[in-house]
Motif scaffolding. Structure first.
Motif, PDB file in Angstrom:
ATOM      1  N   ALA A  23     130.025  89.745  52.866  1.00 35.58           N
ATOM      2  CA  ALA A  23     131.262  89.712  53.638  1.00 35.58           C
ATOM      3  C   ALA A  23     130.969  89.293  55.067  1.00 35.58           C
ATOM      4  N   ALA A  24     131.714  88.316  55.541  1.00 37.78           N
ATOM      5  CA  ALA A  24     131.509  87.799  56.899  1.00 37.78           C
ATOM      6  C   ALA A  24     132.603  88.315  57.827  1.00 37.78           C
ATOM      7  N   SER A  25     132.232  88.480  59.084  1.00 32.71           N
ATOM      8  CA  SER A  25     133.167  89.028  60.064  1.00 32.71           C
ATOM      9  C   SER A  25     134.125  87.979  60.616  1.00 32.71           C
ATOM     10  N   ARG A  26     133.856  86.709  60.320  1.00 32.38           N
ATOM     11  CA  ARG A  26     134.759  85.657  60.770  1.00 32.38           C
ATOM     12  C   ARG A  26     134.760  84.543  59.743  1.00 32.38           C
ATOM     13  N   ARG A  27     135.515  83.505  60.007  1.00 32.75           N
ATOM     14  CA  ARG A  27     135.688  82.428  59.037  1.00 32.75           C
ATOM     15  C   ARG A  27     134.358  81.819  58.638  1.00 32.75           C
ATOM     16  N   ILE A  28     134.035  81.898  57.348  1.00 28.41           N
ATOM     17  CA  ILE A  28     132.780  81.290  56.903  1.00 28.41           C
ATOM     18  C   ILE A  28     132.885  79.781  56.888  1.00 28.41           C
ATOM     19  N   PHE A  29     134.104  79.270  56.960  1.00 25.26           N
ATOM     20  CA  PHE A  29     134.269  77.823  57.033  1.00 25.26           C
ATOM     21  C   PHE A  29     133.564  77.284  58.265  1.00 25.26           C
ATOM     22  N   ASP A  30     133.470  78.112  59.295  1.00 24.76           N
ATOM     23  CA  ASP A  30     132.827  77.701  60.539  1.00 24.76           C
ATOM     24  C   ASP A  30     131.326  77.974  60.556  1.00 24.76           C
ATOM     25  N   VAL A  31     130.819  78.626  59.525  1.00 20.59           N
ATOM     26  CA  VAL A  31     129.392  78.946  59.468  1.00 20.59           C
ATOM     27  C   VAL A  31     128.687  77.831  58.703  1.00 20.59           C
ATOM     28  N   PRO A  32     127.761  77.130  59.322  1.00 19.66           N
ATOM     29  CA  PRO A  32     127.169  75.948  58.684  1.00 19.66           C
ATOM     30  C   PRO A  32     126.495  76.237  57.343  1.00 19.66           C
ATOM     31  N   ALA A  33     125.795  77.338  57.243  1.00 20.68           N
ATOM     32  CA  ALA A  33     125.095  77.642  55.998  1.00 20.68           C
ATOM     33  C   ALA A  33     124.911  79.147  55.862  1.00 20.68           C
ATOM     34  N   ILE A  34     125.068  79.647  54.660  1.00 24.20           N
ATOM     35  CA  ILE A  34     124.783  81.058  54.363  1.00 24.20           C
ATOM     36  C   ILE A  34     123.829  81.104  53.183  1.00 24.20           C
ATOM     37  N   GLY A  35     122.775  81.853  53.352  1.00 20.27           N
ATOM     38  CA  GLY A  35     121.760  81.940  52.311  1.00 20.27           C
ATOM     39  C   GLY A  35     121.577  83.353  51.802  1.00 20.27           C
ATOM     40  N   TRP A  36     121.066  83.459  50.592  1.00 21.47           N
ATOM     41  CA  TRP A  36     120.652  84.730  49.998  1.00 21.47           C
ATOM     42  C   TRP A  36     119.135  84.762  49.957  1.00 21.47           C
ATOM     43  N   PHE A  37     118.592  85.890  50.312  1.00 20.20           N
ATOM     44  CA  PHE A  37     117.154  86.102  50.309  1.00 20.20           C
ATOM     45  C   PHE A  37     116.864  87.430  49.611  1.00 20.20           C
ATOM     46  N   ARG A  38     115.611  87.638  49.264  1.00 20.84           N
ATOM     47  CA  ARG A  38     115.250  88.927  48.684  1.00 20.84           C
ATOM     48  C   ARG A  38     113.844  89.305  49.119  1.00 20.84           C
ATOM     49  N   GLN A  39     113.611  90.600  49.100  1.00 20.65           N
ATOM     50  CA  GLN A  39     112.287  91.104  49.425  1.00 20.65           C
ATOM     51  C   GLN A  39     111.974  92.281  48.524  1.00 20.65           C
ATOM     52  N   ALA A  40     110.918  92.129  47.744  1.00 22.52           N
ATOM     53  CA  ALA A  40     110.456  93.196  46.864  1.00 22.52           C
ATOM     54  C   ALA A  40     109.383  93.998  47.596  1.00 22.52           C
ATOM     55  N   PRO A  41     109.166  95.238  47.209  1.00 15.63           N
ATOM     56  CA  PRO A  41     108.151  96.071  47.868  1.00 15.63           C
ATOM     57  C   PRO A  41     106.788  95.389  47.863  1.00 15.63           C
ATOM     58  N   GLY A  42     106.170  95.316  49.029  1.00 15.45           N
ATOM     59  CA  GLY A  42     104.841  94.742  49.127  1.00 15.45           C
ATOM     60  C   GLY A  42     104.789  93.229  49.077  1.00 15.45           C
ATOM     61  N   LYS A  43     105.960  92.596  49.046  1.00 17.65           N
ATOM     62  CA  LYS A  43     105.990  91.128  48.963  1.00 17.65           C
ATOM     63  C   LYS A  43     106.713  90.534  50.164  1.00 17.65           C
ATOM     64  N   GLU A  44     106.468  89.262  50.380  1.00 19.97           N
ATOM     65  CA  GLU A  44     107.145  88.548  51.455  1.00 19.97           C
ATOM     66  C   GLU A  44     108.611  88.293  51.090  1.00 19.97           C
ATOM     67  N   ARG A  45     109.427  88.186  52.119  1.00 23.41           N
ATOM     68  CA  ARG A  45     110.815  87.799  51.895  1.00 23.41           C
ATOM     69  C   ARG A  45     110.838  86.362  51.383  1.00 23.41           C
ATOM     70  N   GLU A  46     111.716  86.088  50.420  1.00 27.17           N
ATOM     71  CA  GLU A  46     111.798  84.734  49.874  1.00 27.17           C
ATOM     72  C   GLU A  46     113.251  84.301  49.735  1.00 27.17           C
ATOM     73  N   GLY A  47     113.445  83.017  49.866  1.00 25.07           N
ATOM     74  CA  GLY A  47     114.781  82.473  49.713  1.00 25.07           C
ATOM     75  C   GLY A  47     115.190  82.435  48.251  1.00 25.07           C
ATOM     76  N   VAL A  48     116.443  82.717  47.985  1.00 23.71           N
ATOM     77  CA  VAL A  48     116.983  82.706  46.631  1.00 23.71           C
ATOM     78  C   VAL A  48     117.947  81.539  46.460  1.00 23.71           C
ATOM     79  N   SER A  49     118.897  81.439  47.368  1.00 19.05           N
ATOM     80  CA  SER A  49     119.922  80.413  47.242  1.00 19.05           C
ATOM     81  C   SER A  49     120.596  80.220  48.597  1.00 19.05           C
ATOM     82  N   CYS A  50     121.266  79.075  48.749  1.00 16.42           N
ATOM     83  CA  CYS A  50     121.961  78.798  49.997  1.00 16.42           C
ATOM     84  C   CYS A  50     123.146  77.887  49.707  1.00 16.42           C
ATOM     85  N   ILE A  51     124.207  78.064  50.485  1.00 17.74           N
ATOM     86  CA  ILE A  51     125.377  77.219  50.341  1.00 17.74           C
ATOM     87  C   ILE A  51     125.755  76.664  51.706  1.00 17.74           C
ATOM     88  N   SER A  52     125.994  75.370  51.726  1.00 20.20           N
ATOM     89  CA  SER A  52     126.339  74.696  52.966  1.00 20.20           C
ATOM     90  C   SER A  52     127.832  74.831  53.229  1.00 20.20           C
TER      91      SER A  52
END
Length: 122
Positions: A23-52
Motif C-alpha cells: 500500500a502506497a501513501s500517494r499515487r503510485i502512478f507518480d512512482v517510477p518503479a516499485i519492486g518486491w524484495f525478500r530476505q531469508a534468515p542468514g541470507k542477503e536481500r534479493e530482488g523478486v520482481s519489479c513493475i515500472s
C-alpha cells in the motif's frame, strides 16, 4: 517521498498461494518503479520482481520461474505480488520499495516498508 506498507504474508504449505499487497501513501502512478524484495534468515536481500510506473513493464528474478505475478492498481495505490506454487525456499520476509526505475541495484531503492513474513512449510 512515498510510504509503503506490506501485508498479506502468512504460513502456507508448499504448493500453496499467497497474495502480498504493498500500500502506497500517494499515487503510485507518480512512482517510477516499485519492486518486491525478500530476505531469508542468514541470507542477503534479493530482488523478486519489479513493475515500472511509466509503462507497466514487469521484471522477475530467475528463481520465480513463472510462479509469481506482479501487478498494480493505480486507483487504489496498491501493488500486488501473487505467489503461486510456493516452495519452502520462498520463506523470507518480503519487502516492497520504490526507485526511479527497476533496473537499479536494491540499495538504490528507497521507501522500504516494514516487511511481511512468508513461511512455506514442506
Amino acid at each position: 517521498e512515498v510510504t509503503l506498507v506490506e501485508s498479506g504474508g502468512g504460513l502456507v504449505q508448499a504448493g500453496g498461494s499467497l497474495r502480498l499487497s504493498c500500500a502506497a501513501s500517494r499515487r503510485i502512478f507518480d512512482v517510477p518503479a516499485i519492486g518486491w524484495f525478500r530476505q531469508a534468515p542468514g541470507k542477503e536481500r534479493e530482488g523478486v520482481s519489479c513493475i515500472s510506473g511509466s509503462d507497466g513493464s514487469t521484471y522477475y528474478a530467475d528463481f520465480v520461474e513463472g510462479r509469481f505475478t506482479i501487478s498494480r492498481d493505480n486507483d487504489k495505490n496498491m501493488v500486488y505480488l501473487q505467489m503461486n506454487s510456493l516452495k519452502p525456499e520462498d520463506t523470507a520476509v518480503y519487502y516492497c520499495a520504490a526507485a526511479l526505475r527497476c533496473a537499479v541495484p536494491p540499495e538504490v531503492f528507497n521507501s522500504w516498508g516494514p516487511g511481511t513474513q512468508v513461511t512455506v512449510s514442506s
